[in-house]
Design a protein around this motif. Structure first.
Motif, PDB file in Angstrom:
ATOM      1  N   ILE A   1      62.322  44.076  53.043  1.00  0.00           N
ATOM      2  CA  ILE A   1      63.418  43.592  53.971  1.00  0.00           C
ATOM      3  C   ILE A   1      64.721  44.183  53.440  1.00  0.00           C
ATOM      4  N   GLN A   2      64.918  44.660  52.213  1.00  0.00           N
ATOM      5  CA  GLN A   2      66.086  45.166  51.744  1.00  0.00           C
ATOM      6  C   GLN A   2      66.506  46.433  52.595  1.00  0.00           C
ATOM      7  N   HIS A   3      65.739  46.892  53.062  1.00  0.00           N
ATOM      8  CA  HIS A   3      66.047  48.322  53.955  1.00  0.00           C
ATOM      9  C   HIS A   3      67.030  47.705  55.096  1.00  0.00           C
ATOM     10  N   ASP A   4      66.922  46.293  55.467  1.00  0.00           N
ATOM     11  CA  ASP A   4      67.592  45.967  56.589  1.00  0.00           C
ATOM     12  C   ASP A   4      68.893  45.239  55.951  1.00  0.00           C
ATOM     13  N   THR A   5      68.694  44.610  54.978  1.00  0.00           N
ATOM     14  CA  THR A   5      70.070  43.725  54.520  1.00  0.00           C
ATOM     15  C   THR A   5      70.709  44.605  53.702  1.00  0.00           C
ATOM     16  N   ILE A   6      70.413  45.651  53.067  1.00  0.00           N
ATOM     17  CA  ILE A   6      71.291  46.589  52.339  1.00  0.00           C
ATOM     18  C   ILE A   6      71.410  47.896  52.673  1.00  0.00           C
ATOM     19  N   GLY A   7      70.413  48.359  53.398  1.00  0.00           N
ATOM     20  CA  GLY A   7      70.419  49.645  53.966  1.00  0.00           C
ATOM     21  C   GLY A   7      71.826  50.285  54.501  1.00  0.00           C
ATOM     22  N   TYR A   8      72.433  49.250  55.221  1.00  0.00           N
ATOM     23  CA  TYR A   8      73.822  49.672  55.771  1.00  0.00           C
ATOM     24  C   TYR A   8      74.710  50.357  54.918  1.00  0.00           C
ATOM     25  N   MET A   9      74.634  50.121  53.488  1.00  0.00           N
ATOM     26  CA  MET A   9      75.501  50.687  52.596  1.00  0.00           C
ATOM     27  C   MET A   9      75.329  52.294  52.671  1.00  0.00           C
ATOM     28  N   LEU A  10      74.174  52.647  52.861  1.00  0.00           N
ATOM     29  CA  LEU A  10      73.679  54.208  53.064  1.00  0.00           C
ATOM     30  C   LEU A  10      73.968  54.596  54.355  1.00  0.00           C
ATOM     31  N   THR A  11      73.252  54.033  55.338  1.00  0.00           N
ATOM     32  CA  THR A  11      73.318  54.573  56.723  1.00  0.00           C
ATOM     33  C   THR A  11      74.930  54.612  57.309  1.00  0.00           C
ATOM     34  N   ARG A  12      75.668  53.767  57.118  1.00  0.00           N
ATOM     35  CA  ARG A  12      76.926  53.693  57.479  1.00  0.00           C
ATOM     36  C   ARG A  12      77.603  55.205  57.259  1.00  0.00           C
ATOM     37  N   TYR A  13      77.431  55.657  56.121  1.00  0.00           N
ATOM     38  CA  TYR A  13      78.090  56.960  55.721  1.00  0.00           C
ATOM     39  C   TYR A  13      77.250  57.992  55.973  1.00  0.00           C
ATOM     40  N   ALA A  14      75.980  57.884  56.157  1.00  0.00           N
ATOM     41  CA  ALA A  14      75.056  59.000  56.220  1.00  0.00           C
ATOM     42  C   ALA A  14      75.578  60.259  56.951  1.00  0.00           C
ATOM     43  N   THR A  15      75.747  60.277  58.151  1.00  0.00           N
ATOM     44  CA  THR A  15      76.312  61.286  59.091  1.00  0.00           C
ATOM     45  C   THR A  15      78.050  61.527  58.706  1.00  0.00           C
ATOM     46  N   ALA A  16      78.735  60.672  58.468  1.00  0.00           N
ATOM     47  CA  ALA A  16      79.966  60.569  58.553  1.00  0.00           C
ATOM     48  C   ALA A  16      80.589  61.914  57.657  1.00  0.00           C
ATOM     49  N   PHE A  17      80.134  62.197  56.509  1.00  0.00           N
ATOM     50  CA  PHE A  17      80.600  63.370  55.820  1.00  0.00           C
ATOM     51  C   PHE A  17      79.733  64.684  55.799  1.00  0.00           C
ATOM     52  N   GLY A  18      78.926  64.697  56.883  1.00  0.00           N
ATOM     53  CA  GLY A  18      78.417  66.308  56.958  1.00  0.00           C
ATOM     54  C   GLY A  18      77.356  66.512  56.082  1.00  0.00           C
ATOM     55  N   HIS A  19      76.697  65.676  55.326  1.00  0.00           N
ATOM     56  CA  HIS A  19      75.419  66.047  54.653  1.00  0.00           C
ATOM     57  C   HIS A  19      74.275  65.749  55.686  1.00  0.00           C
ATOM     58  N   TYR A  20      74.045  66.733  56.654  1.00  0.00           N
ATOM     59  CA  TYR A  20      73.213  66.440  57.908  1.00  0.00           C
ATOM     60  C   TYR A  20      71.793  66.151  57.339  1.00  0.00           C
ATOM     61  N   ALA A  21      71.418  66.815  56.487  1.00  0.00           N
ATOM     62  CA  ALA A  21      69.972  66.813  55.987  1.00  0.00           C
ATOM     63  C   ALA A  21      69.542  65.592  55.293  1.00  0.00           C
ATOM     64  N   ALA A  22      70.514  65.147  54.396  1.00  0.00           N
ATOM     65  CA  ALA A  22      70.386  63.865  53.813  1.00  0.00           C
ATOM     66  C   ALA A  22      70.577  62.883  54.736  1.00  0.00           C
ATOM     67  N   ALA A  23      71.348  62.818  55.464  1.00  0.00           N
ATOM     68  CA  ALA A  23      71.432  62.066  56.661  1.00  0.00           C
ATOM     69  C   ALA A  23      70.284  61.652  57.666  1.00  0.00           C
ATOM     70  N   SER A  24      69.687  62.683  57.891  1.00  0.00           N
ATOM     71  CA  SER A  24      68.539  62.678  58.465  1.00  0.00           C
ATOM     72  C   SER A  24      67.575  61.989  57.672  1.00  0.00           C
ATOM     73  N   GLN A  25      67.356  62.164  56.550  1.00  0.00           N
ATOM     74  CA  GLN A  25      66.346  61.746  55.467  1.00  0.00           C
ATOM     75  C   GLN A  25      66.492  60.221  55.540  1.00  0.00           C
ATOM     76  N   SER A  26      67.704  59.602  55.173  1.00  0.00           N
ATOM     77  CA  SER A  26      68.345  58.375  55.092  1.00  0.00           C
ATOM     78  C   SER A  26      67.787  57.757  56.374  1.00  0.00           C
ATOM     79  N   CYS A  27      68.096  58.169  57.533  1.00  0.00           N
ATOM     80  CA  CYS A  27      67.799  57.377  58.919  1.00  0.00           C
ATOM     81  C   CYS A  27      66.239  57.218  58.984  1.00  0.00           C
ATOM     82  N   ASN A  28      65.449  58.457  58.492  1.00  0.00           N
ATOM     83  CA  ASN A  28      64.110  58.313  58.545  1.00  0.00           C
ATOM     84  C   ASN A  28      63.472  57.221  57.510  1.00  0.00           C
TER      85      ASN A  28
END
Length: 979
Positions: free
Chosen positions: A544-571
């Protein structure tokens, strides 16, 4: 493994087929799917009718990616309606792996028809229905099973399925007039026949009565003979009685029962709360005991403040004589004072001075980690004028060493350290750190806290790597002070010191989640996403932590141009949500098997909560936009990308009305006073902001998905055939969505005008403000309006469309201006050295990312325009050749587009050059030299500063490289535009 489970289920029957199939099972269990297929083929040559071998081959095919072949094989066997256990189990496994649980029901329906007396097949059919939530069929299957084998569990499976029908019914009236009363009658029948055997059956009866709001009947069940079976949970019977007393408003019984339970266990906080709740309810009602007989069903009742005070004092006297001190009675004393004060009762003074009571509490429990959280609830009882005096009083009883002159008094043992740490936390909570006006004073406090932190490490030398150091909170408190300096006073050097201290903390406490979470937040605020991925991964977030604290990662995933890492984080996040459906079905099945009926509605509610998660919808939307950004018109066409995602222009599958904010916004430890802490208002505003941003992103995604559908009709758009093809309805949908996007953008701008400032440790703001500030919003909306104009041109034709062509020309000029503004906002350095410190500009990175996104949409719109204009252009060129006239003027729309494409090429090339310049500047910066030569820093600090600076620099470099590479691919596409 699944295959082994199937093999195990066959039991110990000596069947020759078992021996033949064993090698295939072994290959599948070991992941050697190709050999499993070969072995199955060999076996099928000799034994064509061995259906299980065919299914096992299908499992091998499924696992090697040959889904269609696997499905065909499976359906061949399923069509024969097998009844052998091997085939049924193997098909069940295969269908589960294919995510087709509904096919399992058909399988066992056929088996039950052929072998109607089989308890096993009926049971499997029931569980298959449970997986797909067919509650009515579950009810029927349960009763059919009970008729074959009259066992209580089967009967109650059917009853529970009725309750599930009531829960899932849209009509609440139907639920309370049909399903629940029928379930009640079924249980009553068993009660009258004295057939109730297990605790689970009593629990089920109680659940039905509670849902029917028959609280008195439920109470009678719990207090009666059936209640004797409620033994598995501690005080299960008493808790259920208490719940019913509350719902019935029987406050005398609530009071008497809670008092009795407190006499048995004076440390049970929940019963203190019920005792006080019921007491003040009785006082409010002016309740008095009857002249004769018992006060209540549960015995004597307290109905005055005097009785409550006397009761708490008795508990304290009793407690003072016990061998091990209990916290409950002391905290109950403070809770009663708080409640009396809230109501303006003068009797609070009889219990003593809260300041003195808290001081005494600290003397007893100050060395326990819970002391701070216990006292935190009651600090409002202290007058603000007494804060400093109270803190000094606490400090006065801590045994600290006598220091040499000019040195700090340090604790001599762990107990003293814990006491001092508790006082430091209270100091922050009471706002005494915030009242320090002078920056030098705050920096001196940081130095003191870090000295105490490093000294405390001596006590934790024997700690394992998985254990936290005793003094870790000192380091966190120091970081919080530095964050105040950075965000409130604008001290840029403070943020680098934060990173240094946290990196240092992690070297001694590599398992400290708070250090990691704060590092994630600060790196993200600086625009450095690269170190965040590893930090989040090391947190080892579970379920459940993927839902409760995952926003700390996914909020910034695409924002700074690390596209490969962002893709991995969303997956990573989406994997959890997608497995939720399957996992919850298994929990429900286990609950049926073991009679944990009260858990089943909880599992269903849990599944619904995750399906309606705001975070789930956000990640899914951002992931699809990211995939289009990285793939569409680069490796695959936009149309193919949209098709593979199953995107639809018309369908909106986000449950807007039911969206749930499951984020844990208090995951970061916080010692801030109430006025600086996260409030309910902040939560409400954050949800509003995130929902508005999601609406903008969702509409953008759907509008993009409509582009291929508009550009593919070779028929004139005003013909009947075109209407039949649905193209005109598509443009209507596009225009409707465009109006909705306009509304969502207006809502977003209106929200941002409120200028909400969240606490630094509260919810991170969305990307919406950057989306507007970068100019990306205006450009994207203009692009979608251009689509509408191009469609109009396509409908009207080139002749008699001067006004439309003029509008398109103006729109293209305006778009180039808007894109130029966007490019201007991408200029500047990401890192600049200023007065011996560094100034970061993460907004430049965000602007660049939004520019790349906008350019991608520009190209997709150009592809649509190309599909419309190119046939006309070639037609005009043919006419020219026929007439042999070089003076035939091309319509102005073509010139406008040529100028537009030329401008796009120049702009994109300029940004690519700018990115190259940024990369050169970042590589040339020797950041660590500024700090490493600073003699005031300790060796460990220098090392950690170098680490933090290196991570930020490296992250920026990779951001610039990834953005540059993607933009180069887009430039290649621009160069190939033919219009």
């Amino acid at each position: 493994m699944a295959a082994a489970a199937a093999a195990g289920a066959r039991g110990h029957v000596q069947d020759p087929n078992d021996r033949r199939l064993r090698p295939i099972y072994d290959y599948l269990d070991n992941g050697n799917n190709k050999m499993a297929i070969q072995q199955a083929d060999k076996l099928l040559k000799k034994h064509r009718d061995l259906h299980c071998a065919k299914v096992l081959k299908a499992i091998g095919l499924q696992r090697t990616g040959r889904q269609d072949e696997a499905f065909t094989l499976a359906q061949e066997v399923a069509a024969l309606e097998p009844t052998d256990d091997n085939s049924l189990q193997a098909l069940t496994i295969l269908y589960r792996e294919m995510h087709r649980p509904e096919l399992v029901t058909k399988l066992y329906e056929a088996a039950v028809k052929k072998v109607p007396s089989s308890e096993e097949y009926h049971s499997h059919l029931f569980m298959a229905y449970a997986r797909v939530g067919e509650y009515k069929k579950m009810q029927q299957a349960g009763m059919a099973l009970y008729k074959i084998v009259p066992k209580n569990p089967y009967y109650f499976w059917s009853v529970m399925s009725l309750i599930m029908q009531s829960i899932s019914a849209q009509d609440e009236k139907l639920s309370k007039t049909m399903f629940l009363p029928l379930a009640e009658r079924m249980v009553e029948k068993m009660v009258k026949e004295d057939k109730i055997e297990a605790e689970a059956e009593v629990e089920l009866y109680y659940m039905i009565l509670e849902r029917l709001e028959k609280y008195q009947e439920a109470l009678d069940v719990v207090r009666g003979k059936l209640g004797d079976k409620l033994t598995s949970a501690l005080q299960s019977r008493e808790n259920k009685c208490m719940e019913m007393y509350r719902k019935l408003g029987k406050w005398p019984e609530c009071n008497a029962l809670s008092r009795k339970l407190l006499l048995k266990n004076p440390d049970d906080w929940q019963f203190y709360m019920i005792y006080f709740d019921s007491l003040f309810q009785l006082i409010g009602m002016a309740w008095t005991p009857p002249a004769e007989g018992e006060h209540s069903l549960e015995g004597d009742v307290h109905h005055s403040t005097e009785q409550a005070i006397a009761f708490i004092e008795e508990r304290l006297i009793h407690e003072s004589n016990s061998a091990r001190p209990l916290r409950g009675p002391y905290l109950a004393q403070l809770e009663l004072i708080s409640r009396l004060r809230h109501r303006g009762y003068p009797e609070e003074q009889k219990l003593g001075n809260p300041e003195e009571l808290m001081f005494q509490y600290f003397k007893m429990f100050g060395d326990k980690p819970c002391c701070f959280t216990d006292l935190k609830v009651f600090v409002d009882l202290l007058p603000s004028t007494q804060y400093t005096k109270f803190i000094n009083q606490l400090l006065g009883v801590i045994p600290l060493s006598v220091p040499p002159e000019g040195r700090l008094a340090l604790p001599a043992n762990i107990k003293a350290l814990q006491q001092h740490l508790c006082v430091m936390q209270l100091t922050r909570l009471l706002g005494l750190f915030h009242t320090m006006d002078d920056t030098a004073q705050k920096l001196a406090a940081v130095q003191d806290l870090m000295l105490r932190y490093r000294h405390g490490l001596d006590f934790g030398k024997s700690c394992l790597k998985t254990e936290l150091q005793f003094s870790d909170y000192y380091c966190l408190l120091a970081v919080h002070l530095l964050l105040d300096l950075w965000l409130e006073a604008g001290e840029e050097s403070a943020v680098w010191q934060c990173l240094t201290l946290l990196e240092e903390g992690l070297t001694s406490s590599p398992s400290n989640a708070q250090f990691k979470l704060l590092l994630i937040r600060i790196y993200c605020m600086l625009g450095a996403f690269e170190p965040v991925v590893e930090l989040y991964s090391s947190l080892d977030a579970k379920h459940i932590q993927h839902d409760t604290i995952g926003y700390m990662l996914t909020r910034y995933a695409t924002a700074f141009g690390h596209y490969a890492a962002a893709s991995q984080s969303c997956n990573f996040a989406l994997r959890f949500f997608h497995s939720n459906q399957k996992d919850t079905s298994e929990y429900i099945i286990q609950a049926y098997k073991y009679g944990a009926f009260e858990k089943i509605p909880e599992f269903i509610a849990f599944r619904n909560r995750l399906n309606a998660s705001l975070h789930f919808s956000q990640v899914r939307t951002e992931r699809m936009l990211l995939d289009l950004l990285l793939e569409a018109n680069i490796s695959t066409s936009l149309e193919e990308s949209i098709k593979s995602m199953g995107l639809s222009l018309e369908e909106d599958d986000i449950p807007w009305k039911d969206l749930r904010d499951n984020r844990d916004l208090t995951v970061l430890f916080n010692w801030d006073p109430k006025d600086k802490n996260i409030s309910e208002e902040h939560r409400k505003y954050s949800l509003e902001e995130e929902t508005t941003w999601l609406r903008i992103r969702s509409l953008t995604l759907r509008l993009i998905s409509g582009l291929p559908a508009l550009g593919h009709s070779s028929q004139p758009k005003n013909s009947e055939k075109s209407t039949e093809n649905g193209v005109s309805s598509k443009i209507d949908t596009v225009r409707t969505l465009l109006r909705q996007l306009d509304d969502a953008v207006r809502s977003g701008k209106w929200f941002l005008q409120k200028n909400i400032q969240y606490p630094v440790l509260g919810p991170p703001p969305s990307r919406m403000a950057s989306f507007f500030d970068s100019g990306s919003c205006q450009s994207q909306i203009s692009l979608f309006y251009l689509v509408s104009e191009i469609y109009e041109l396509d409908t009207n034709g080139l002749e008699d469309s001067t006004a439309i062509q003029e509008r398109i020309g103006n729109c293209l000029k305006s778009l180039l201006e808007q894109l130029t503004d966007q490019v201007n906002k991408c200029k500047g350095d990401l890192l600049e050295i200023r007065e011996g410190s560094f100034k970061t500009h993460p907004n430049i990175l965000e602007n660049l990312v939004f520019f790349v996104e906008t350019i991608s949409i520009v190209l997709w719109v150009c592809s649509y325009s190309d599909a419309v204009l190119r046939p006309w252009k070639s037609s005009l060129q043919k006419k020219k050749k026929k007439k042999k006239e070089s003076s035939v003027a091309m319509p102005p729309v073509f010139t406008s587009f040529q100028d537009y494409v030329s401008g796009l090429q120049t702009l994109t090339s300029n940004v690519i050059d700018h990115l190259k310049g940024l990369e050169i500047n970042l590589t040339a910066l020797k950041l660590e030299e500024l700090y490493i030569d600073n003699n005031s820093l300790l060796q460990e600090e220098k090392k950690c500063t170098k680490t933090a600076l290196g991570k930020v620099q490296s992250s920026y470099q990779h951001s610039v490289q990834e953005i540059g590479e993607l933009l180069k691919k887009r430039l290649d596409t621009i160069k190939n535009l033919k219009v």
